[in-house]
Design a protein around this motif. Structure first.
Motif, short mmCIF file in Angstrom:
data_model
loop_
_atom_site.label_atom_id
_atom_site.label_comp_id
_atom_site.label_asym_id
_atom_site.label_seq_id
_atom_site.Cartn_x
_atom_site.Cartn_y
_atom_site.Cartn_z
N ILE A 29 0.82 -1.22 0.00
CA ILE A 29 0.00 0.00 0.00
C ILE A 29 0.86 1.27 0.00
N PRO A 30 1.79 1.45 0.95
CA PRO A 30 2.60 2.68 0.91
C PRO A 30 3.47 2.78 -0.33
N LEU A 31 3.93 1.64 -0.87
CA LEU A 31 4.74 1.68 -2.09
C LEU A 31 3.92 2.15 -3.28
N TRP A 32 2.71 1.62 -3.43
CA TRP A 32 1.85 2.05 -4.52
C TRP A 32 1.49 3.53 -4.42
N LEU A 33 1.17 3.98 -3.21
CA LEU A 33 0.81 5.38 -3.02
C LEU A 33 2.00 6.30 -3.28
N ASP A 37 2.77 9.47 -6.35
CA ASP A 37 3.10 10.82 -5.90
C ASP A 37 2.16 11.33 -4.82
N ILE A 38 1.67 10.41 -3.99
CA ILE A 38 0.89 10.80 -2.82
C ILE A 38 1.85 11.22 -1.72
N SER A 39 1.56 12.31 -1.04
CA SER A 39 2.47 12.84 -0.02
C SER A 39 2.57 11.88 1.17
N THR A 40 3.66 12.05 1.92
CA THR A 40 3.91 11.17 3.06
C THR A 40 2.82 11.27 4.11
N TRP A 41 2.35 12.50 4.40
CA TRP A 41 1.33 12.65 5.43
C TRP A 41 0.01 12.02 5.00
N GLN A 42 -0.28 12.03 3.68
CA GLN A 42 -1.49 11.37 3.20
C GLN A 42 -1.37 9.85 3.28
N ILE A 43 -0.16 9.34 3.01
CA ILE A 43 0.08 7.90 3.18
C ILE A 43 -0.13 7.51 4.64
N GLY A 44 0.29 8.39 5.55
CA GLY A 44 0.07 8.14 6.98
C GLY A 44 -1.41 8.08 7.32
N ILE A 45 -2.22 8.93 6.68
CA ILE A 45 -3.67 8.90 6.92
C ILE A 45 -4.26 7.57 6.46
N VAL A 46 -3.85 7.10 5.29
CA VAL A 46 -4.34 5.82 4.78
C VAL A 46 -3.93 4.69 5.72
N THR A 47 -2.70 4.74 6.22
CA THR A 47 -2.23 3.73 7.17
C THR A 47 -3.04 3.76 8.46
N SER A 48 -3.29 4.95 8.97
CA SER A 48 -4.07 5.09 10.20
C SER A 48 -5.51 4.61 10.00
N ALA A 49 -6.04 4.80 8.80
CA ALA A 49 -7.41 4.36 8.52
C ALA A 49 -7.54 2.85 8.71
N LEU A 90 -9.80 1.44 -7.50
CA LEU A 90 -10.14 2.84 -7.74
C LEU A 90 -8.86 3.67 -7.82
N PRO A 91 -8.92 4.87 -8.42
CA PRO A 91 -7.71 5.70 -8.52
C PRO A 91 -7.08 5.97 -7.15
N GLU A 92 -5.75 6.08 -7.12
CA GLU A 92 -5.03 6.31 -5.86
C GLU A 92 -5.34 7.70 -5.32
N HIS A 93 -6.19 7.74 -4.33
CA HIS A 93 -6.57 8.99 -3.68
C HIS A 93 -6.72 8.72 -2.19
N VAL A 94 -6.35 9.69 -1.38
CA VAL A 94 -6.36 9.48 0.06
C VAL A 94 -7.75 9.13 0.57
N LEU A 95 -8.80 9.67 -0.04
CA LEU A 95 -10.16 9.40 0.42
C LEU A 95 -10.60 7.99 0.06
N THR A 96 -10.49 7.64 -1.22
CA THR A 96 -10.97 6.31 -1.66
C THR A 96 -10.14 5.18 -1.04
N TRP A 97 -8.84 5.35 -1.03
CA TRP A 97 -7.99 4.30 -0.47
C TRP A 97 -8.06 4.30 1.06
N GLY A 98 -8.30 5.46 1.66
CA GLY A 98 -8.47 5.51 3.11
C GLY A 98 -9.72 4.75 3.53
N ILE A 99 -10.82 4.95 2.81
CA ILE A 99 -12.06 4.23 3.11
C ILE A 99 -11.86 2.73 2.88
N THR A 100 -11.18 2.40 1.79
CA THR A 100 -10.92 0.99 1.48
C THR A 100 -10.12 0.32 2.59
#
Length: 379
Positions: A29-33, A37-49, A90-100
């Motif tokens: 997940i973090p590698l794909w994000l 070009d997803i920012s580090t803090w957004q990757i952290g949000i997806v991880t926390s989700a 779905l496209p790599e986005h903090v919202l869609t991948w965070g919910i997933t």
């Protein structure tokens, strides 16, 4: 014994397959994000989700386990994992991948509540440490298997998704070979607050919290410490592999000793060993010191969770085991969430040695709690 083996073998086979799938996904997940070009803090949000989903799922899945039974609940949550993980298409986005990832975490919580509650009902109470040790060995082997799978499939999205979904669906099949045991109690019997009031269970709950703090800190921050003492990526990987290998080797002997000599005594020895190794790592960075200390930490810290589980559940009525397992998973999850945060603050304040100050201090506090427990209440 034969009937136990007939249940345990399919159960552990399912655990191995679903852990391989989950371990590979957690790494990818973090590698794909990052590649998107997803920012580090957004990757952290997806991880926390993901961890938020695990926490919520642990709170809510108990009623489903009681209603459907262990095997069917496990199969349901494995299928739910596959369905929820399809959101990664779905496209790599903090919202869609965070919910997933939140939904995937929810499904994983259901898998763990089903499996670990089931394990606590198998065998006699004095055998639980050994059973849980076998479970943890399979879990860690599955985690290693997920990383080996990653080295084979690479980070290619379509190939990896195919294998992850296939393995999780395969993990459903072995459960058709075992009876779908139910507790025979209403879903309303799953209440967490009364569990917290049981004096005999508090030590085990605190032990799971401690385990989460220590393991969360080590997983998240130990690679940074190793990098700080000028190790390259390959060396960091080898030292982390040594830590996890010690965890695998330690599970069965520590579990057997806990069943034979008492879980309270073994917890005291474990905390003492972690304290000694933490102090050693704080003041010595030579390779031979790292080798001995990391083996000691892996041997003791990674076996805390199953011993604490067995201790917490040994005086709990059978119909309360699902609620107990939920409480233990919640404690562990809270610890694993807070450990890296507190550890990071300790590193900011004291330097990288702050990581080992944290692991030493929390174990000293837990040892103090263990020693204050009345002798009559011990094993």
């Amino acid at each position: 014994m034969l009937s136990l083996v007939r249940i345990l073998v399919p159960l552990l086979l399912g655990v191995f397959l679903n852990t391989v799938a989950l371990s590979e996904q957690n790494t990818l997940i973090p590698l794909w994000l990052s590649k998107a070009d997803i920012s580090t803090w957004q990757i952290g949000i997806v991880t926390s989700a993901y961890y938020a989903g695990t926490l919520i799922g642990t709170l809510l899945c108990g009623r489903t386990v009681l209603r459907l039974g262990y095997a069917r609940s496990y199969q349901l949550f494995c299928a739910l994992f596959v369905v929820c993980a399809s959101g990664l298409w779905l496209p790599e986005h903090v919202l869609t991948w965070g919910i997933t990832r939140f939904l995937v975490g929810f499904a994983c919580a259901g898998i763990w509540v089903s499996i670990e509650s089931w394990l606590l009902t198998l065998g006699e109470p004095e055998e639980r440490s050994g059973l849980l040790a076998v479970y943890m060995v399979v879990f860690y082997l599955g985690s290693v298997g997920g990383q080996l799978m990653l080295s084979w499939t690479g980070s290619h999205f379509t190939t990896s998704m195919f294998w992850m979904s296939g393995l999780m669906l395969l993990a459903i099949i072995p459960m058709f070979a075992v009876p779908n045991e139910k507790m025979g109690h209403k879903a309303d019997d799953v209440r967490l607050l009364p569990i917290l009031k049981l004096p005999a269970a508090r030590i085990g709950i605190l032990g799971c919290l401690l385990s989460g703090i220590v393991l969360g800190s080590l997983y998240g921050l130990l690679p940074l410490f190793l990098e700080h003492i000028r190790m390259d990526d390959a060396e960091v990987g080898r030292w982390m592999a040594l830590l996890i290998s010690a965890a695998i080797v330690g599970q069965l002997p520590v579990g057997k000793m806990a069943d034979k000599y008492g879980r309270h005594r073994i917890l005291l020895l474990q905390t003492g060993l972690i304290i000694a190794c933490s102090v050693w790592l704080l003041f010595g960075h030579a390779r031979w010191i790292l080798s001995i200390a990391l083996v000691g930490v892996g041997f003791a810290a990674f076996t805390l969770y199953p011993i604490a589980m067995a201790l917490a559940s040994e005086k709990v009525a059978k119909h309360e085991l699902v609620a107990m397992n939920q409480t233990l998973l919640i404690s562990y999850t809270v610890g694993s969430l807070s450990g890296p945060v507190v550890g990071s603050l300790m590193i900011e304040w004291m330097g990288y040695g702050g990581l080992f100050v944290l692991t030493a201090v929390v174990n000293v506090l837990f040892m103090w709690v263990l020693m204050r427990q009345p002798v009559a209440a011990r094993d």
